[in-house]
Design an enzyme around this catalytic site. Structure first.
Site, PDB file in Angstrom:
ATOM      1  N   GLN A   1      25.811  32.343  19.486  1.00  0.00           N
ATOM      2  CA  GLN A   1      26.550  33.720  18.907  1.00  0.00           C
ATOM      3  C   GLN A   1      26.525  33.671  17.560  1.00  0.00           C
ATOM      4  O   GLN A   1      26.193  32.727  16.743  1.00  0.00           O
ATOM      5  CB  GLN A   1      27.864  33.853  19.609  1.00  0.00           C
ATOM      6  CG  GLN A   1      28.394  32.605  19.621  1.00  0.00           C
ATOM      7  CD  GLN A   1      29.900  32.769  20.110  1.00  0.00           C
ATOM      8  OE1 GLN A   1      31.104  32.859  19.734  1.00  0.00           O
ATOM      9  NE2 GLN A   1      29.705  32.639  21.622  1.00  0.00           N
TER      10      GLN A   1
ATOM     11  N   HIS B   1      25.763  29.748  16.043  1.00  0.00           N
ATOM     12  CA  HIS B   1      26.643  28.682  16.210  1.00  0.00           C
ATOM     13  C   HIS B   1      27.037  28.813  17.818  1.00  0.00           C
ATOM     14  O   HIS B   1      26.751  29.595  18.553  1.00  0.00           O
ATOM     15  CB  HIS B   1      27.920  28.306  15.860  1.00  0.00           C
ATOM     16  CG  HIS B   1      28.781  29.524  15.833  1.00  0.00           C
ATOM     17  ND1 HIS B   1      28.696  30.626  15.183  1.00  0.00           N
ATOM     18  CD2 HIS B   1      29.827  29.650  16.675  1.00  0.00           C
ATOM     19  CE1 HIS B   1      29.670  31.581  15.844  1.00  0.00           C
ATOM     20  NE2 HIS B   1      30.656  30.899  16.532  1.00  0.00           N
TER      21      HIS B   1
ATOM     22  N   HIS C   1      29.113  35.780  14.084  1.00  0.00           N
ATOM     23  CA  HIS C   1      30.085  36.842  13.618  1.00  0.00           C
ATOM     24  C   HIS C   1      29.912  37.527  12.434  1.00  0.00           C
ATOM     25  O   HIS C   1      29.374  36.958  11.689  1.00  0.00           O
ATOM     26  CB  HIS C   1      31.588  36.036  13.891  1.00  0.00           C
ATOM     27  CG  HIS C   1      31.756  35.233  14.955  1.00  0.00           C
ATOM     28  ND1 HIS C   1      31.850  35.741  16.261  1.00  0.00           N
ATOM     29  CD2 HIS C   1      32.146  33.767  15.022  1.00  0.00           C
ATOM     30  CE1 HIS C   1      32.313  34.737  17.004  1.00  0.00           C
ATOM     31  NE2 HIS C   1      32.399  33.841  16.403  1.00  0.00           N
TER      32      HIS C   1
ATOM     33  N   ARG D   1      26.765  38.106  20.873  1.00  0.00           N
ATOM     34  CA  ARG D   1      26.010  37.153  21.864  1.00  0.00           C
ATOM     35  C   ARG D   1      24.618  37.372  21.649  1.00  0.00           C
ATOM     36  O   ARG D   1      24.186  38.404  21.863  1.00  0.00           O
ATOM     37  CB  ARG D   1      26.882  37.251  23.326  1.00  0.00           C
ATOM     38  CG  ARG D   1      26.248  36.233  24.201  1.00  0.00           C
ATOM     39  CD  ARG D   1      26.949  36.273  25.395  1.00  0.00           C
ATOM     40  NE  ARG D   1      28.304  36.480  25.569  1.00  0.00           N
ATOM     41  CZ  ARG D   1      28.923  37.625  25.921  1.00  0.00           C
ATOM     42  NH1 ARG D   1      28.448  38.699  26.547  1.00  0.00           N
ATOM     43  NH2 ARG D   1      30.409  37.433  26.137  1.00  0.00           N
TER      44      ARG D   1
ATOM     45  N   GLU E   1      35.639  30.826  11.039  1.00  0.00           N
ATOM     46  CA  GLU E   1      36.170  30.227  11.796  1.00  0.00           C
ATOM     47  C   GLU E   1      35.790  28.463  11.239  1.00  0.00           C
ATOM     48  O   GLU E   1      35.146  28.249  10.605  1.00  0.00           O
ATOM     49  CB  GLU E   1      36.080  30.249  13.221  1.00  0.00           C
ATOM     50  CG  GLU E   1      34.640  30.341  13.617  1.00  0.00           C
ATOM     51  CD  GLU E   1      34.264  30.534  15.043  1.00  0.00           C
ATOM     52  OE1 GLU E   1      34.956  31.603  15.381  1.00  0.00           O
ATOM     53  OE2 GLU E   1      33.304  30.217  15.765  1.00  0.00           O
TER      54      GLU E   1
END
Length: 348
Positions: free
Chosen positions: A100, A177, A102, A197, A119
């Site tokens: 996936q 990642h 972001h 995804r 993150e």
């Protein structure tokens, strides 16, 4: 009056989840595949519920609105439009997570009117040989990316990293990642639930149907650059707050404690999130007027400390207690301020 907040369990059943999180949190084990524990969340899709004090039973979104600047800090309140900008989780991957990516703040605002998602991961435990994917192992084109997703070979061009407890990986928005099986970790991220995804190994979800993929949406979000090293390195000394990550989105430190430790973070004018990774501890406020002056945090649990109360002592209740701490460090980053101001624009 504001006080440190504890939370009811907020567990998420996911196809790749395992059976470690409930025992880790001192709960009865079950056969349900629990993949995530959303420890401190003000995300609308799954907010946490207060477990202590006068506001017990309220959800965190309500409390953040009620306490406002006392909770977030004045500058953080203004910068993020009165919203809690961080989400922290414990993640138990029994099986590999999907590949996936972001979007960054700008793309997430444009498409979803939400924050992007940068993150970081702190590895709590890892089975022998356990690994994760972070970034590419070579530079590829958008066309090759699409072809490899289609033919199922995308993992061949991803950088795979074997991990052990204490390892840290920073995952900026745009980096492809995946956490792989056999890993228990703590995650600190921007308060966002936007995930693209890319590839899910052609497996069905819990409902027996293939999970939705966002291959095309992901193309514009991916950073195809290949840095020299994907790991984050830091020093760690018992009785010290070791800085692990310092980014525009969050500052993260880890503490291994055998004796009481004073934390005065008032200067940051930010809320503090404390996650107990190992052992147990007490948070003892130096502000005696708070209704919940002494808070106990058990292993596998977390606490949200309002900005106005960020002067406290941490007293370990077990040998080698380990705490992960996250807050906002408001350095002068003019480009970041422009992005955040843009995020306050409401969707028309």
């Amino acid at each position: 009056m504001v006080y440190p907040l504890l939370f009811e369990p907020n567990l998420h059943t996911i196809v790749w989840g395992g059976n470690k999180l409930r025992p880790y949190k001192g709960m009865e084990p079950s056969d349900d595949p629990i993949g995530e524990s959303w420890e401190v969340s003000a995300v609308e899709s799954s907010p946490c519920t207060i477990a202590n004090g006068p506001l017990k039973g309220k959800n965190l979104i309500e409390v953040v609105k009620e306490w406002g600047k006392d909770m977030l800090g004045e500058a953080v309140y203004e910068q993020y439009g009165g919203k809690l900008p961080l989400l922290v989780k414990f993640i138990d991957a029994k099986r590999d997570l999907s590949i996936q990516v972001h979007p960054n703040d700008e793309l997430a605002r444009e498409r979803h009117n939400k924050f992007g998602k940068t993150e970081m991961w702190y590895i709590i435990d890892a089975e022998p040989g356990a690994a994760l994917y972070s970034g590419f192992n070579k530079r590829i084109t958008k066309e090759e990316y699409k072809q490899r997703v289609e033919d199922g070979t995308i993992c061949d061009v991803l950088a795979k990293h074997e991990v052990k407890p204490g390892d840290v990986f920073f995952i900026p928005a745009g980096r492809v990642h995946a956490i792989c099986g056999g890993i228990l970790l703590a995650e600190v991220q921007q308060s966002s639930d936007v995930t693209y995804r890319i590839f899910d190994y052609n497996r069905p979800g819990l409902d027996g149907k293939p999970r939705e993929l966002h291959t095309e949406l992901a193309v514009d979000a991916i950073d195809f650059n290949v840095p020299e090293d994907y790991r984050t390195y830091y020093g760690n000394t018992i009785g010290k707050a070791a800085q692990v990550i310092d980014t525009p989105h969050f500052d993260v430190r880890v503490m291994d404690l055998n004796e009481p430790f004073h934390r005065n973070l008032i200067k940051y004018d930010s809320f503090i999130i404390s996650m107990c990774l190992k052992g147990a501890c007490k948070i003892i406020l130096r502000n005696h007027e708070a209704p919940e002056r002494v808070i106990k945090i058990r292993e596998g649990h977390s606490c949200l400390i309002p900005a106005t109360l960020a002067d406290y002592d941490i007293t370990p209740l077990a040998h080698n207690t380990r705490i992960l701490e996250a807050h906002i460090d408001r350095k002068d980053r003019s480009w970041e301020h422009k992005v955040l101001r843009a995020l306050k624009i409401t969707k028309k």
